[in-house]
Design a protein around this motif. Structure first.
Motif, mmCIF file in Angstrom:
data_model
loop_
_atom_site.group_PDB
_atom_site.id
_atom_site.type_symbol
_atom_site.label_atom_id
_atom_site.label_comp_id
_atom_site.label_asym_id
_atom_site.label_seq_id
_atom_site.Cartn_x
_atom_site.Cartn_y
_atom_site.Cartn_z
ATOM 1 N N ILE A 268 -0.332 24.537 4.443
ATOM 2 C CA ILE A 268 0.756 23.557 4.291
ATOM 3 C C ILE A 268 0.115 22.290 4.749
ATOM 4 O O ILE A 268 -0.807 22.239 5.678
ATOM 5 N N ALA A 269 0.342 21.251 3.890
ATOM 6 C CA ALA A 269 -0.416 19.903 3.931
ATOM 7 C C ALA A 269 0.548 18.798 4.312
ATOM 8 O O ALA A 269 1.609 19.148 5.136
ATOM 9 N N GLY A 270 0.709 17.855 3.706
ATOM 10 C CA GLY A 270 1.676 16.800 3.769
ATOM 11 C C GLY A 270 0.977 15.440 4.666
ATOM 12 O O GLY A 270 -0.230 15.584 4.634
ATOM 13 N N SER A 271 2.016 14.476 5.221
ATOM 14 C CA SER A 271 1.615 13.588 5.904
ATOM 15 C C SER A 271 2.516 13.687 7.137
ATOM 16 O O SER A 271 3.243 14.546 7.612
ATOM 17 N N ALA A 272 2.356 12.764 8.144
ATOM 18 C CA ALA A 272 2.952 12.821 9.476
ATOM 19 C C ALA A 272 4.555 12.779 9.224
ATOM 20 O O ALA A 272 5.044 12.237 8.251
ATOM 21 N N HIS A 273 5.141 13.974 9.773
ATOM 22 C CA HIS A 273 6.673 14.206 9.681
ATOM 23 C C HIS A 273 6.967 14.692 8.264
ATOM 24 O O HIS A 273 8.142 14.595 7.937
ATOM 25 N N ALA A 274 6.310 15.162 7.467
ATOM 26 C CA ALA A 274 6.416 15.656 6.241
ATOM 27 C C ALA A 274 5.366 16.762 5.846
ATOM 28 O O ALA A 274 4.314 16.699 5.750
ATOM 29 N N ASP B 112 8.211 33.586 9.827
ATOM 30 C CA ASP B 112 8.249 33.490 8.246
ATOM 31 C C ASP B 112 8.512 31.692 7.836
ATOM 32 O O ASP B 112 9.088 31.198 8.701
ATOM 33 N N ILE B 113 8.181 31.472 6.664
ATOM 34 C CA ILE B 113 8.721 29.997 6.145
ATOM 35 C C ILE B 113 9.127 30.028 4.690
ATOM 36 O O ILE B 113 9.330 31.202 3.956
ATOM 37 N N THR B 114 10.162 29.088 4.605
ATOM 38 C CA THR B 114 10.759 28.908 3.533
ATOM 39 C C THR B 114 10.364 27.402 2.607
ATOM 40 O O THR B 114 10.027 26.418 3.585
ATOM 41 N N VAL B 115 9.998 27.638 1.394
ATOM 42 C CA VAL B 115 9.617 26.301 0.675
ATOM 43 C C VAL B 115 10.513 26.093 -0.439
ATOM 44 O O VAL B 115 11.175 26.778 -1.119
ATOM 45 N N THR B 116 11.002 24.659 -0.455
ATOM 46 C CA THR B 116 11.964 24.268 -1.338
ATOM 47 C C THR B 116 11.347 23.996 -2.795
ATOM 48 O O THR B 116 10.227 24.082 -2.947
ATOM 49 N N ASP B 117 12.412 23.603 -3.497
ATOM 50 C CA ASP B 117 11.892 23.208 -4.939
ATOM 51 C C ASP B 117 10.847 22.156 -5.056
ATOM 52 O O ASP B 117 10.462 21.986 -6.031
ATOM 53 N N THR B 118 10.869 21.371 -4.127
ATOM 54 C CA THR B 118 10.029 20.243 -3.926
ATOM 55 C C THR B 118 8.940 20.459 -3.201
ATOM 56 O O THR B 118 8.199 19.674 -2.764
ATOM 57 N N THR C 65 10.495 24.070 4.834
ATOM 58 C CA THR C 65 11.806 23.840 5.653
ATOM 59 C C THR C 65 11.714 24.411 7.104
ATOM 60 O O THR C 65 12.460 23.956 7.913
ATOM 61 N N THR C 66 10.549 24.981 7.367
ATOM 62 C CA THR C 66 10.414 25.679 8.822
ATOM 63 C C THR C 66 9.749 24.743 9.645
ATOM 64 O O THR C 66 9.593 24.743 10.754
ATOM 65 N N TYR C 67 9.040 23.724 9.088
ATOM 66 C CA TYR C 67 8.440 22.576 9.906
ATOM 67 C C TYR C 67 9.185 22.079 10.870
ATOM 68 O O TYR C 67 10.361 21.826 10.534
ATOM 69 N N GLU C 68 8.837 21.756 11.839
ATOM 70 C CA GLU C 68 9.705 21.238 12.988
ATOM 71 C C GLU C 68 8.607 20.490 13.963
ATOM 72 O O GLU C 68 7.605 20.961 14.570
ATOM 73 N N VAL C 69 8.762 19.204 14.147
ATOM 74 C CA VAL C 69 7.863 18.445 15.091
ATOM 75 C C VAL C 69 8.055 18.551 16.480
ATOM 76 O O VAL C 69 9.278 18.825 16.932
ATOM 77 N N ALA C 70 6.980 18.695 17.213
ATOM 78 C CA ALA C 70 6.831 19.184 18.666
ATOM 79 C C ALA C 70 7.380 18.138 19.269
ATOM 80 O O ALA C 70 7.220 16.718 18.970
#
Length: 94
Positions: free
Chosen positions: A29-35, A77-83, A87-92
Protein backbone atom coordinates in the motif's frame (compact mmCIF):
# COMPACT_ATOMS: atom_id res chain seq x y z
CA UNK A 1 5.56 -13.32 13.84
CA UNK A 2 2.80 -11.03 12.52
CA UNK A 3 0.35 -12.40 9.98
CA UNK A 4 -0.32 -10.64 6.69
CA UNK A 5 -3.61 -8.81 6.27
CA UNK A 6 -5.69 -10.44 3.52
CA UNK A 7 -7.04 -8.50 0.54
CA UNK A 8 -10.76 -9.17 1.07
CA UNK A 9 -11.68 -7.88 -2.38
CA UNK A 10 -10.14 -6.00 -5.27
CA UNK A 11 -12.22 -4.32 -7.95
CA UNK A 12 -9.22 -3.17 -10.02
CA UNK A 13 -10.03 -5.44 -12.95
CA UNK A 14 -7.39 -3.81 -15.17
CA UNK A 15 -4.66 -4.97 -12.78
CA UNK A 16 -2.53 -7.88 -14.00
CA UNK A 17 -2.79 -9.45 -10.53
CA UNK A 18 -6.59 -9.39 -10.42
CA UNK A 19 -7.98 -12.81 -11.30
CA UNK A 20 -11.43 -12.66 -9.72
CA UNK A 21 -9.63 -11.17 -6.72
CA UNK A 22 -6.05 -10.31 -5.80
CA UNK A 23 -3.63 -13.02 -6.92
CA UNK A 24 -0.46 -11.14 -5.93
CA UNK A 25 1.52 -12.92 -3.23
CA UNK A 26 1.73 -9.68 -1.26
CA UNK A 27 0.86 -6.11 -2.20
CA UNK A 28 2.31 -2.81 -1.04
CA UNK A 29 0.00 0.00 0.00
CA UNK A 30 1.63 3.20 -1.22
CA UNK A 31 0.23 6.56 -2.32
CA UNK A 32 0.71 10.02 -0.91
CA UNK A 33 -0.43 11.89 2.19
CA UNK A 34 -4.11 11.20 2.84
CA UNK A 35 -4.39 8.88 -0.17
CA UNK A 36 -3.61 5.17 0.06
CA UNK A 37 -3.32 3.23 -3.18
CA UNK A 38 -2.11 -0.20 -4.18
CA UNK A 39 1.53 0.23 -5.19
CA UNK A 40 1.51 -3.25 -6.72
CA UNK A 41 -1.20 -2.29 -9.25
CA UNK A 42 0.04 -3.10 -12.76
CA UNK A 43 -2.09 -2.42 -15.84
CA UNK A 44 -1.21 -5.12 -18.38
CA UNK A 45 -3.17 -7.36 -20.72
CA UNK A 46 -1.37 -10.36 -19.18
CA UNK A 47 -2.43 -11.95 -15.90
CA UNK A 48 -0.02 -13.21 -13.25
CA UNK A 49 0.50 -13.97 -9.62
CA UNK A 50 -0.69 -16.91 -7.55
CA UNK A 51 -2.97 -19.54 -9.10
CA UNK A 52 -5.71 -18.48 -6.63
CA UNK A 53 -6.96 -15.08 -5.44
CA UNK A 54 -5.21 -15.14 -2.08
CA UNK A 55 -3.43 -11.76 -1.93
CA UNK A 56 -2.30 -10.08 1.26
CA UNK A 57 -0.75 -6.78 2.33
CA UNK A 58 2.99 -7.32 2.58
CA UNK A 59 3.88 -3.71 3.40
CA UNK A 60 2.14 -0.43 4.12
CA UNK A 61 3.88 2.86 3.41
CA UNK A 62 1.06 5.02 4.82
CA UNK A 63 2.48 5.86 8.26
CA UNK A 64 -0.51 8.09 9.08
CA UNK A 65 -2.99 5.19 8.78
CA UNK A 66 -4.45 3.90 12.04
CA UNK A 67 -3.86 0.34 10.80
CA UNK A 68 -0.12 0.84 10.23
CA UNK A 69 2.18 -0.65 12.84
CA UNK A 70 5.87 -0.93 12.00
CA UNK A 71 5.01 -0.59 8.26
CA UNK A 72 2.64 -3.57 8.48
CA UNK A 73 -1.14 -3.47 8.10
CA UNK A 74 -3.01 -4.49 11.24
CA UNK A 75 -6.54 -4.31 9.80
CA UNK A 76 -8.58 -7.53 9.78
CA UNK A 77 -8.67 -7.28 5.96
CA UNK A 78 -8.65 -4.60 3.25
CA UNK A 79 -10.71 -3.73 0.20
CA UNK A 80 -9.27 -2.18 -2.97
CA UNK A 81 -11.47 -0.21 -5.39
CA UNK A 82 -11.46 -0.22 -9.19
CA UNK A 83 -9.04 2.73 -9.08
CA UNK A 84 -6.63 0.78 -6.79
CA UNK A 85 -7.54 2.79 -3.68
CA UNK A 86 -7.39 1.07 -0.29
CA UNK A 87 -10.77 1.80 1.31
CA UNK A 88 -9.66 0.47 4.70
CA UNK A 89 -7.15 3.36 4.99
CA UNK A 90 -7.99 5.69 7.84
CA UNK A 91 -5.92 8.66 8.99
CA UNK A 92 -4.95 8.50 12.66
CA UNK A 93 -6.13 11.42 14.78
CA UNK A 94 -3.41 13.94 15.57
Amino acid sequence: MPTLTPVKSCAATTCAYNQDGCAAGAITIAGSAHAATCGTFLALDARGGLPVANGAVGACQRLECVHNEDLMCTAADITVTDTAVCTTYEVAPV
